[in-house]
Design an enzyme around this catalytic site. Structure first.
Site, PDB file in Angstrom:
ATOM      1  CD  GLU A 172      -2.378   1.401   2.195  1.00  0.00           C
ATOM      2  OE1 GLU A 172      -3.393   0.100   3.049  1.00  0.00           O
ATOM      3  OE2 GLU A 172      -3.701   2.336   2.008  1.00  0.00           O
ATOM      4  NE  ARG A 232      -9.634  -0.440   9.090  1.00  0.00           N
ATOM      5  CZ  ARG A 232     -11.042  -0.330   8.462  1.00  0.00           C
ATOM      6  NH1 ARG A 232     -11.703  -0.848   8.885  1.00  0.00           N
ATOM      7  NH2 ARG A 232     -11.175   0.412   7.801  1.00  0.00           N
ATOM      8  CD  GLU A 243      -8.155  -4.364   5.390  1.00  0.00           C
ATOM      9  OE1 GLU A 243      -9.740  -3.603   5.136  1.00  0.00           O
ATOM     10  OE2 GLU A 243      -7.437  -4.270   6.336  1.00  0.00           O
TER      11      GLU A 243
HETATM   12  N1  MTE Z   1      -6.556 -11.312  -1.074  1.00  0.00           N
HETATM   13  C1  MTE Z   1      -5.171 -12.053  -2.071  1.00  0.00           C
HETATM   14  N2  MTE Z   1      -5.349 -12.901  -3.475  1.00  0.00           N
HETATM   15  N3  MTE Z   1      -3.874 -11.364  -2.350  1.00  0.00           N
HETATM   16  C2  MTE Z   1      -3.660  -9.827  -1.144  1.00  0.00           C
HETATM   17  O1  MTE Z   1      -3.365  -9.338  -1.935  1.00  0.00           O
HETATM   18  N4  MTE Z   1      -4.784  -8.194   0.039  1.00  0.00           N
HETATM   19  C3  MTE Z   1      -5.846  -8.514   1.421  1.00  0.00           C
HETATM   20  C4  MTE Z   1      -7.092  -9.097   0.188  1.00  0.00           C
HETATM   21  N5  MTE Z   1      -7.249 -10.116   0.217  1.00  0.00           N
HETATM   22  C5  MTE Z   1      -5.316 -10.353  -0.399  1.00  0.00           C
HETATM   23  C6  MTE Z   1      -6.212 -10.408  -0.171  1.00  0.00           C
HETATM   24  C7  MTE Z   1      -6.544  -6.964   1.659  1.00  0.00           C
HETATM   25  S1  MTE Z   1      -4.995  -6.423   2.731  1.00  0.00           S
HETATM   26  C8  MTE Z   1      -6.887  -6.206   1.133  1.00  0.00           C
HETATM   27  S2  MTE Z   1      -7.409  -4.984   1.818  1.00  0.00           S
HETATM   28  C9  MTE Z   1      -8.660  -6.390   0.454  1.00  0.00           C
HETATM   29  O2  MTE Z   1      -7.838  -7.729  -0.331  1.00  0.00           O
HETATM   30  C10 MTE Z   1      -7.878  -5.625  -1.092  1.00  0.00           C
HETATM   31  O3  MTE Z   1      -9.120  -5.881  -1.774  1.00  0.00           O
HETATM   32  P1  MTE Z   1     -10.588  -5.682  -1.838  1.00  0.00           P
HETATM   33  O4  MTE Z   1     -10.734  -4.649  -1.317  1.00  0.00           O
HETATM   34  O5  MTE Z   1     -11.303  -5.326  -2.713  1.00  0.00           O
HETATM   35  O6  MTE Z   1     -11.316  -6.285  -0.976  1.00  0.00           O
HETATM   36  N1  HPA Z   2      -8.073   0.601   5.945  1.00  0.00           N
HETATM   37  C1  HPA Z   2      -6.807   0.088   5.386  1.00  0.00           C
HETATM   38  N2  HPA Z   2      -5.699   1.903   4.428  1.00  0.00           N
HETATM   39  C2  HPA Z   2      -5.744   2.355   4.786  1.00  0.00           C
HETATM   40  C3  HPA Z   2      -6.889   2.919   5.488  1.00  0.00           C
HETATM   41  C4  HPA Z   2      -8.047   2.257   5.778  1.00  0.00           C
HETATM   42  O1  HPA Z   2      -8.507   2.936   6.764  1.00  0.00           O
HETATM   43  N3  HPA Z   2      -6.323   4.119   5.888  1.00  0.00           N
HETATM   44  C5  HPA Z   2      -5.816   4.512   4.686  1.00  0.00           C
HETATM   45  N4  HPA Z   2      -5.012   3.142   4.530  1.00  0.00           N
HETATM   46 MO1  MOS Z   3      -4.877  -3.516   3.082  1.00  0.00          MO
HETATM   47  S1  MOS Z   3      -4.058  -3.796   4.721  1.00  0.00           S
HETATM   48  O1  MOS Z   3      -6.123  -2.438   3.824  1.00  0.00           O
HETATM   49  O2  MOS Z   3      -4.363  -3.766   2.173  1.00  0.00           O
END
Ligand code: MTE
Ligand code: HPA
Ligand code: MOS
Length: 768
Positions: free
Chosen positions: A226, A304, A705
């Site tokens: 990120e 958070r 998550e």
């Molecule tokens: N799933 C896979 N296969 N690979 C990833 O890197 N990242 C996770 C989750 N699932 C991840 C994953 C994290 S930290 C987040 S925030 C969310 O996917 C981001 O995707 P979304 O916002 O579309 O759920």
């Molecule tokens: N979640 C995940 N990533 C972020 C956030 C959050 O709330 N705020 C800034 N980056």
């Molecule tokens: Mo997920 S820790 O918000 O990339």
């Protein structure tokens, strides 16, 4: 619909950073990392490195044409060290050479003289010395001070969770290419293309329209990309800017593990008060977050933690305080759950402590305190709760009482093997806690041959977001999904993107796509109505045909878009979506920060071999609040992956930094992650399909998550198994519960005395 990447993934044909064909003349970079965790740079000798074969340049902070700063939230992070190093692995110089091997060979020839300064690795020590990243914050509900007298039982303790290495399969990396007129194109393995663009601009001094960032997909990010993809991208961009040649740097696994930040370790103090009915009426918690040497995302992660400090329970009187503590470790960063899991572990530990001291099952207290719709969180938002629905469904569907009975009879029969069971309910808020970040854009082109291209700010990292975006376009136009292509994430097509994070990527980018598609659809319907000389309200599109008043007409999708184009009607659209309703006022720490919450309950059963301390997870049985899942196979994949990642964090992944701040668990030989043999033997997932309205895309709630936190149940199941063997075992609330720690706990001496502050324990299990 299957994940659209499954075909090329399984054939090894998907394109990652390392699969991008290189331009002629591409150079390779390698970082010289600080060998010490804290000190003053007395001298840096790059002469010998510069003379090494193939070396084109060794860049130091002096070569930075813009600002030597990549800190996102707080400007406290130089790209390259100037006169001080703050963590082991901090980039000091960047060697650029004709080949990868030559760059790495030259790195070994750099000499640095560092006058060592005291190293802090412990967050409490940092806090005691006033080393804070940002001022502490406190969330409050009710009145904690006056309520302690009303508590029948009060328990206090310490709970600690260690960090976690992201271990995305694809390591960090970037590839910068010079384009004409001094511009640069950067390919990056990043969750935040705009963050990479911003960092590259800052260090080169270029304005944002001169730097284009492009992302095809990631081999996993999990939060680790990120913010922390910025460093390598900015280094490559800087080298390209200075040398006007393409520069690539992909980290080796050990470089990646040593140089990048991880999940934040936390050490926390808790005090919990319950009334005679075991209602939690007071909770006081203080979190010490180990932020590492720079802010990175730590203040947001800390926030958070506060938001999720009461997990899914309603507690009327709460005081939660968090300190973000500066230590000499690599800056810790986002990791699936983003501080939420750390907060939840502490309240679960507090409940476990209460249950153990009272001699009752933990789930008795958990169940009594689940929040319900209308209950207020400490941050002011009112719950729209599925907590009880998930719990009760898990209880009845999986037969919790029966599972507990079976565990009890097994334990009565077996001397050297013990089972433990734990229930883990989860409530996770969906939205970036920073309201401004909850926005996304989509660019949709319908081509006159009937094919459709979609670009958004979403980054595909394995979570399946591109499949969901494609589903939205195919559904709105009612066309075959094969007509739709989701393109790379590119800052020239979609600007000012929020990172793909906070589980909100699908909601935000799918909703922007939905808006764009609906605008085009409206125009297409008008064209159809004109062509067919009917009222526009009578027009619908279904399975690639135009219908008027429910009757199929002569127009199909292809002829319709072609007609629209010939009539000079625009069949492209750029749309903007921002989450409604949400806000948060930091001055009073109150608001409505989340679009909605995701709920769920997991039941975990473990068997411990009490001679050896090793264990196996028999089963994890989950009821998960999907809303109405728009892609069940993807969502189940997210639950399975999140769960196992959470179990890894809670049980076997043991991050070890020594007192000098050096990472000792720096390879997969010393840092153990779950493999196929250590996943639970059985994983059952049942979706709670609630009819309630919500702000999710097609009511399909975010899923990225929340499932990670089901893994917290693993720690408490293990704890119960150990207690079945040694009821008096003195087990600190300290995760991960590795096999070594399990063995020590199995044979630990009975805990000294009961730590009941208010000694009135007169509860009997029967009376409950
Ligand atoms: N799933 C896979 N296969 N690979 C990833 O890197 N990242 C996770 C989750 N699932 C991840 C994953 C994290 S930290 C987040 S925030 C969310 O996917 C981001 O995707 P979304 O916002 O579309 O759920
Ligand atoms: N979640 C995940 N990533 C972020 C956030 C959050 O709330 N705020 C800034 N980056
Ligand atoms: Mo997920 S820790 O918000 O990339």
């Amino acid at each position: 619909m299957n994940n659209i990447d499954s075909y090329t993934h399984t054939r090894g044909e998907s394109i990652y950073l390392d699969d991008i064909p290189l331009l002629q003349g591409t150079l390779f970079g390698a970082v010289f990392p600080s060998p010490f965790a804290h000190g003053v740079i007395k001298s840096l000798d790059i002469c010998e490195a510069e003379q090494m074969p193939g070396v084109v340049k060794v860049l130091t902070y002096k070569d930075i044409t813009g600002e030597n700063q990549i800190g996102g939230i707080v400007p406290d992070e130089p790209l390259l060290a100037e006169d001080e190093v703050d963590f082991c692995g901090m980039p000091v110089a960047f060697v650029v050479a004709e080949t990868d091997e030559e760059a790495r060979a030259a790195v070994k020839k750099i000499k640095v003289e560092i006058e060592k300064l005291p190293v802090i690795t412990d967050p409490r020590e940092a806090a005691a010395k006033g080393e804070l990243i940002v001022p502490p914050r406190t969330f409050k509900l009710g009145n904690i001070e006056t309520v302690w007298q009303q508590c029948k039982y009060i328990f206090e303790g310490i709970a600690e969770t260690n960090g976690q290495e992201h271990l995305y399969i694809e390591t960090q990396g970037a590839y910068a290419v010079p384009v004409e007129n001094n511009a640069i194109k950067v390919y990056s393995s990043t969750q935040g293309p705009t963050a990479v663009q911003r960092a590259s601009c800052r260090v080169t001094g270029l304005p944002m329209h001169m730097v284009e960032v492009d992302v095809t997909r990631l081999g996993g990010g999990f939060g680790g990309k990120e913010d922390q993809a910025n460093t390598w991208a900015a280094l490559c961009a800087l080298a390209t800017h200075v040398l006007r040649r393409p520069v690539k740097y992909a980290l080796s696994r050990m470089e990646d593990m040593a140089m990048t930040g991880k999940r934040h370790p936390y050490s926390s103090d808790f005090k919990i008060g319950l009334d005679k009915d075991l209602k939690m009426i007071a909770y006081d918690v203080t979190f010490y977050q180990n932020a590492g040497a720079a802010a990175d995302l730590s203040p947001a992660v800390m926030e958070r933690t506060l938001f999720h400090s009461t997990n899914t329970y309603f507690i009327p009187n709460v005081k939660a305080t968090a300190y973000s503590c500066r230590t000499n470790l690599p800056p810790n960063t986002a990791f699936r759950g983003f501080g939420g899991p750390q907060g939840m572990f502490v309240i679960e530990a507090a409940i476990a402590k209460a249950a153990e001291e009272l001699g009752i099952d933990k789930d008795v207290i958990q169940k009594r305190n689940l929040n319900k719709t209308g209950d207020e969180f400490p941050y002011g938002q009112k719950a729209e709760s599925e907590a009880k629905a998930c719990w009760e469904e898990a209880e009845s569907r999986y037969g919790l009482d029966k599972i507990k009975d079976e565990v009890e009879s097994y334990n009565a029969l077996h001397k050297l093997n013990k089972k433990g069971v734990a229930v883990m309910p989860v409530c996770f808020g969906i939205s970036f806690t920073n309201t401004a970040m909850n926005q996304a854009r989509a660019l949709v082109h319908v081509y006159f041959d009937g094919s459709v291209s979609v670009s958004t700010g979403a980054v595909e990292m394995g979570q399946g977001v591109n499949t969901k975006i494609l589903q939205v376009a195919a559904e709105v136009f009612s066309i075959n999904p094969s007509r739709v292509k989701v393109h790379t994430t590119n800052t020239s097509r979609i600007a000012n993107t929020s990172p793909s994070a906070a589980s909100a990527t699908a909601d935000l980018n799918c909703k922007a796509t939905l808006k764009a598609c609906l605008s085009i659809l409206e125009r297409l319907k008008k064209v159809a109505a004109e062509e067919l000389a009917v009222d526009v309200a009578s027009i619908t599109l279904k399975d690639e045909w135009v219908y008027a008043d429910g009757e199929r007409t002569k127009l199909n999708w292809k002829t319709l878009v072609n007609t629209a184009h010939l009539k000079r009607v625009g069949i492209s659209e750029h749309a903007n979506y921002s989450t409604p309703v949400i806000y948060f006022d930091k001055t009073i720490e109150k608001g409505h920060p989340f679009a909605y919450h995701v709920f769920g309950t997991a039941i975990t059963v473990v068997t411990v071999d009490c001679l050896r301390g090793i264990y196996e997870f028999e089963a994890v049985k989950i009821v998960h609040d999907f809303g109405r899942s728009m892609n069940t196979s993807i969502d189940i994949g997210q639950i399975e992956g999140g769960l196992v990642q959470g179990i890894g964090w809670m049980t076997m992944e043991e991050l070890i930094y020594d007192k000098e701040g050096r990472l000792r668990s720096n390879a997969l030989s010393t840092y153990k992650i779950p493999d196929i043999y250590s996943v639970p033997k059985q994983i059952d997932i049942h979706g709670l399909e609630s009819q309630n309205d919500n702000l999710a895309i097609f009511k399909s709630k975010a899923v990225g998550e929340p499932p990670l936190m089901y893994g917290i149940g693993a720690y408490f199941a293990l704890r119960n198994a150990i207690k079945a063997f040694n009821p008096g075992a003195d087990i600190p609330f300290s995760a991960p519960m590795t096999a070594e720690k399990t063995l020590l706990a199995l044979y630990s001496k009975t805990a000294k005395g009961l730590n009941v502050v208010n000694k009135k324990v007169e509860i009997s299990v029967q009376s409950l």
